[in-house]
Design a protein around this motif. Structure first.
Motif, PDB file in Angstrom:
ATOM      1  N   SER A 120       0.862  -1.175   0.000  1.00 49.50           N
ATOM      2  CA  SER A 120       0.000   0.000   0.000  1.00 49.50           C
ATOM      3  C   SER A 120       0.899   1.225   0.000  1.00 49.50           C
ATOM      4  CB  SER A 120      -0.882   0.039   1.251  1.00 49.50           C
ATOM      5  OG  SER A 120      -1.746  -1.061   1.300  1.00 49.50           O
ATOM      6  N   SER A 121       0.499   2.262  -0.705  1.00 44.37           N
ATOM      7  CA  SER A 121       1.278   3.483  -0.731  1.00 44.37           C
ATOM      8  C   SER A 121       0.817   4.413   0.387  1.00 44.37           C
ATOM      9  CB  SER A 121       1.126   4.180  -2.087  1.00 44.37           C
ATOM     10  OG  SER A 121       2.073   5.218  -2.196  1.00 44.37           O
ATOM     11  N   VAL A 122       1.672   5.352   0.765  1.00 46.51           N
ATOM     12  CA  VAL A 122       1.373   6.303   1.827  1.00 46.51           C
ATOM     13  C   VAL A 122       1.474   7.713   1.271  1.00 46.51           C
ATOM     14  CG1 VAL A 122       2.069   7.159   4.099  1.00 46.51           C
ATOM     15  CG2 VAL A 122       2.313   4.733   3.563  1.00 46.51           C
ATOM     16  N   ILE A 123       0.498   8.527   1.621  1.00 45.30           N
ATOM     17  CA  ILE A 123       0.501   9.951   1.287  1.00 45.30           C
ATOM     18  C   ILE A 123       0.488  10.705   2.606  1.00 45.30           C
ATOM     19  CG2 ILE A 123      -0.737  11.844   0.165  1.00 45.30           C
ATOM     20  CD1 ILE A 123      -2.135   9.617  -1.547  1.00 45.30           C
ATOM     21  N   ALA A 124       1.471  11.567   2.825  1.00 44.24           N
ATOM     22  CA  ALA A 124       1.511  12.383   4.035  1.00 44.24           C
ATOM     23  C   ALA A 124       0.957  13.760   3.695  1.00 44.24           C
ATOM     24  CB  ALA A 124       2.940  12.501   4.551  1.00 44.24           C
ATOM     25  N   GLU A 125      -0.106  14.167   4.388  1.00 46.58           N
ATOM     26  CA  GLU A 125      -0.702  15.462   4.099  1.00 46.58           C
ATOM     27  C   GLU A 125      -0.278  16.494   5.131  1.00 46.58           C
ATOM     28  OE1 GLU A 125      -4.977  15.214   4.122  1.00 46.58           O
ATOM     29  OE2 GLU A 125      -5.075  15.084   6.290  1.00 46.58           O
ATOM     30  N   GLY A 126      -0.260  17.743   4.723  1.00 53.43           N
ATOM     31  CA  GLY A 126       0.037  18.832   5.639  1.00 53.43           C
ATOM     32  C   GLY A 126       1.507  19.064   5.892  1.00 53.43           C
ATOM     33  N   VAL A 127       2.373  18.684   4.963  1.00 52.58           N
ATOM     34  CA  VAL A 127       3.820  18.871   5.138  1.00 52.58           C
ATOM     35  C   VAL A 127       4.146  20.348   4.912  1.00 52.58           C
ATOM     36  CG1 VAL A 127       6.112  18.211   4.323  1.00 52.58           C
ATOM     37  CG2 VAL A 127       4.261  16.518   4.383  1.00 52.58           C
ATOM     38  N   GLU A 128       4.671  20.981   5.968  1.00 51.93           N
ATOM     39  CA  GLU A 128       4.925  22.417   5.894  1.00 51.93           C
ATOM     40  C   GLU A 128       6.296  22.844   6.403  1.00 51.93           C
ATOM     41  OE1 GLU A 128       1.658  24.349   7.823  1.00 51.93           O
ATOM     42  OE2 GLU A 128       0.243  23.702   6.281  1.00 51.93           O
ATOM     43  N   THR A 129       7.040  21.947   7.045  1.00 50.67           N
ATOM     44  CA  THR A 129       8.338  22.348   7.601  1.00 50.67           C
ATOM     45  C   THR A 129       9.448  21.426   7.100  1.00 50.67           C
ATOM     46  OG1 THR A 129       8.266  20.949   9.578  1.00 50.67           O
ATOM     47  CG2 THR A 129       7.181  23.113   9.728  1.00 50.67           C
ATOM     48  N   THR A 130      10.661  21.915   7.220  1.00 50.64           N
ATOM     49  CA  THR A 130      11.829  21.131   6.837  1.00 50.64           C
ATOM     50  C   THR A 130      11.935  19.867   7.676  1.00 50.64           C
ATOM     51  OG1 THR A 130      12.996  23.127   6.149  1.00 50.64           O
ATOM     52  CG2 THR A 130      14.343  21.199   6.608  1.00 50.64           C
ATOM     53  N   THR A 131      11.659  19.964   8.966  1.00 50.25           N
ATOM     54  CA  THR A 131      11.729  18.783   9.831  1.00 50.25           C
ATOM     55  C   THR A 131      10.748  17.718   9.367  1.00 50.25           C
ATOM     56  OG1 THR A 131      12.435  20.093  11.725  1.00 50.25           O
ATOM     57  CG2 THR A 131      11.487  17.934  12.197  1.00 50.25           C
ATOM     58  N   GLN A 132       9.515  18.122   9.093  1.00 50.03           N
ATOM     59  CA  GLN A 132       8.516  17.167   8.613  1.00 50.03           C
ATOM     60  C   GLN A 132       8.980  16.506   7.323  1.00 50.03           C
ATOM     61  OE1 GLN A 132       5.167  19.774   8.281  1.00 50.03           O
ATOM     62  NE2 GLN A 132       4.754  19.762  10.486  1.00 50.03           N
ATOM     63  N   LEU A 133       9.465  17.302   6.387  1.00 47.94           N
ATOM     64  CA  LEU A 133       9.955  16.779   5.118  1.00 47.94           C
ATOM     65  C   LEU A 133      11.095  15.790   5.334  1.00 47.94           C
ATOM     66  CD1 LEU A 133       9.975  16.814   1.999  1.00 47.94           C
ATOM     67  CD2 LEU A 133      11.546  18.761   2.160  1.00 47.94           C
TER      68      LEU A 133
END
Length: 121
Positions: free
Chosen positions: A52-65
């Motif tokens: 299954s693939s994963v989509i991460a929503e709401g990525v807004e910061t360098t740390t999250q990325l």
């Protein structure tokens, strides 16, 4: 929206799921919570094992990325990448990435509503 009340591990065993979207409430905690980073890494790995693939929503910061990169999350979305835009602007935006190489980075510091990902290299 995996991580909300109605979507959880039980659904992974009941259904053949193609994609799981990590809820922005989980992604937003990546900057602050080591525990949440471990949970997301485990979810991404488990989804890979289940094909299954994963989509991460709401990525807004360098740390999250960076956390999502480190755990090899295949798809991200959020205002760190781009804001909604009209079709003609979208085509220009997509065309600009065909001419670039290198990984995405988030330009900081800017107000959250102006943060964008850019390509380096």
């Amino acid at each position: 929206d995996f991580g909300t009340g109605y979507a959880g591990l039980a659904q992974l065993s009941k259904f053949d799921i193609d994609f799981i979207k990590l809820d922005r409430s989980m992604v937003s905690q990546l900057d602050k919570s080591r525990r949440n980073r471990k949970i997301i890494a485990a979810i991404v790995k488990l989804c890979g094992e289940l094909r299954s693939s994963v989509i991460a929503e709401g990525v807004e910061t360098t740390t999250q990325l960076n956390v999502l990169r480190d755990c090899e999350c295949p798809v991200i979305q959020g205002y760190g990448l781009a804001h909604p835009m009209p079709y003609d602007r979208l085509m220009e935006w997509l065309d600009s990435f065909e001419r670039r190489t290198g990984p995405f980075t988030i330009q900081e510091p800017k107000p959250a509503h102006e943060t964008r990902l850019k390509q380096t290299g």
